[in-house]
Design an enzyme around this catalytic site. Structure first.
Site, mmCIF file in Angstrom:
data_model
loop_
_atom_site.group_PDB
_atom_site.id
_atom_site.type_symbol
_atom_site.label_atom_id
_atom_site.label_comp_id
_atom_site.label_asym_id
_atom_site.label_seq_id
_atom_site.Cartn_x
_atom_site.Cartn_y
_atom_site.Cartn_z
ATOM 1 C CD GLU A 255 -6.987 20.505 -32.266
ATOM 2 O OE1 GLU A 255 -6.649 21.656 -32.595
ATOM 3 O OE2 GLU A 255 -7.467 20.239 -31.144
ATOM 4 C CB CYS B 164 -9.502 24.340 -27.456
ATOM 5 S SG CYS B 164 -10.029 22.835 -26.621
ATOM 6 C CG ASN C 86 -8.422 25.265 -34.321
ATOM 7 O OD1 ASN C 86 -9.311 26.105 -34.281
ATOM 8 N ND2 ASN C 86 -8.456 24.164 -33.592
ATOM 9 C CG ASN D 87 -14.941 21.717 -30.307
ATOM 10 O OD1 ASN D 87 -15.943 21.201 -30.775
ATOM 11 N ND2 ASN D 87 -14.590 22.966 -30.588
ATOM 12 C CE LYS E 117 -6.071 24.176 -30.139
ATOM 13 N NZ LYS E 117 -7.198 23.218 -30.265
ATOM 14 C CD GLU F 256 -10.993 24.038 -30.780
ATOM 15 O OE1 GLU F 256 -11.585 23.349 -29.912
ATOM 16 O OE2 GLU F 256 -9.799 23.851 -31.087
HETATM 17 N N1 CDV Z 1 -9.785 21.047 -29.083
HETATM 18 C C1 CDV Z 1 -8.835 20.892 -28.167
HETATM 19 O O1 CDV Z 1 -7.811 21.577 -28.179
HETATM 20 N N2 CDV Z 1 -9.022 19.912 -27.241
HETATM 21 C C2 CDV Z 1 -8.045 19.630 -26.248
HETATM 22 C C3 CDV Z 1 -7.859 18.157 -26.047
HETATM 23 C C4 CDV Z 1 -6.585 17.832 -25.323
HETATM 24 C C5 CDV Z 1 -8.944 17.463 -25.368
HETATM 25 C C6 CDV Z 1 -8.322 20.333 -24.940
HETATM 26 O O2 CDV Z 1 -7.372 20.845 -24.346
HETATM 27 O O3 CDV Z 1 -9.445 20.370 -24.445
#
Ligand code: CDV
Length: 312
Positions: A146, A172, A110, A197, A127, A47
């Site tokens: 975000e 993610c 995203n 991430n 996303k 991501e």
């Molecule tokens: N980039 C993300 O979506 N991170 C999220 C947050 C909650 C840490 C994740 O689900 O890993």
């Protein structure tokens, strides 16, 4: 005919705020070269692969924010990546901040794209499950904005016929939600590509151990794979970005739910797995044969209701 795809999971180490797109793309190209040496056919990057994980910073200056977004793809910075992948005959996917003019307005998403071995973008996903918050939160040890920088994606979860199989994407936080995989599973998905991430620390619970965060990561992707009889390729941007640590632990997960490849570092690292798409069949035809076993008459609440409503 064999439906084995050798996949390279291209985990990336950290990108600092000061790192240009060129720095990111050079490192991605080096990973593509390694994937070529290992005879991979498809390479999955994380991501927001082109920049630091910028939602940790609270910004208000539109020019500062827009500097993290791409307005076209490929563009001058990413063209060398597309060219090298085409030269190697490699398909790939990666995530980035996308700014588009659509329906008479500016939108920021995203996004991840799926690119075939000839350099054509064949799929785009924006996303859905945006985590975090939309305004500065003084209670957190660091920000996760975000909801400030991105709109909820308008693509939905789509799967594409790709490389002799059915491939879908999510990003993610989407991986933590069973709905993500089930909507893809209902399209017969055989491989889900995702980048993440994930901070090593919970900004709202300092006592949460890093190994628990890794466990939740594994649990989510392993369950999604098994319950839908699909491969999942789950790839991190990892390591310390401007003092903020991100989890590594990129994995390739078999449709049985077993992890068959796992990154060992928090740096640029290629993990490789031979993914036989026919390994999905057993699960899709037996315990998770949706047509025979799903009971949609009892699932209404899932789409009729968002939050919890407790019994009186
Ligand atoms: N980039 C993300 O979506 N991170 C999220 C947050 C909650 C840490 C994740 O689900 O890993």
């Amino acid at each position: 005919m064999s439906r084995v795809i050798r996949v390279g999971g291209a985990q990336m180490g950290p990108l600092q705020k000061s790192d240009s797109r060129q720095v990111a793309v050079e490192r991605m190209i080096a990973l593509l070269d390694r994937a070529r040496e290992r005879d991979c056919r498809l390479v999955v990057f994380p991501e927001l692969a082109l920049t630091t994980f910028f939602p940790r910073w609270d910004m208000d200056d539109p020019r500062e924010i827009d500097a993290y977004f791409e307005t076209e793809m490929p563009n001058a910075a990413t063209r060398p990546l597309f060219d090298r992948a085409k030269e190697h005959g490699l398909a790939f996917s990666f995530g980035y901040g996308e700014r588009v003019e659509e329906d008479g307005g500016q939108h920021r998403y995203n996004t991840s794209i799926l690119v075939d071995e000839t350099g054509h973008i064949v799929g785009k996903y924006r996303k859905t499950h945006l985590p975090g918050h939309a305004a500065f939160d003084p209670e957190r040890s660091f920000q996760h904005l975000e909801k400030k920088y991105f709109e909820v994606g308008n693509t939905g979860f789509r799967a594409w016929r790709f490389m002799g199989g059915i491939v879908g994407m999510c990003i993610c936080n989407d991986r933590r939600w069973p709905e993500t995989y089930r909507v893809l599973g209902l399209q017969g998905v055989e491989m889900v590509l995702l980048g993440f991430n994930t901070p090593s620390v919970n900004s709202q619970r300092a006592s949460e151990a890093e190994d628990l965060r890794t466990f939740h990561n594994d649990l989510s992707v392993q369950a999604g794979a098994y319950q839908n009889g699909t491969w999942v390729v789950s790839i991190a941007k990892a390591g310390v970005e401007d003092g903020h640590e991100l989890l590594g632990g990129s994995t390739v997960v078999h449709p049985s739910g077993r992890i068959v490849a796992r990154a060992q570092t928090v740096d640029d690292e290629l993990i490789v797995a031979d993914c036989d798409l026919d390994a999905c069949n057993f699960y899709k035809e037996t315990i998770f044969d949706f047509a025979r076993h799903r009971r949609i008459e009892h699932y209404g609440l899932i789409t009729q209701q968002t939050g919890v409503v407790r019994p009186d």
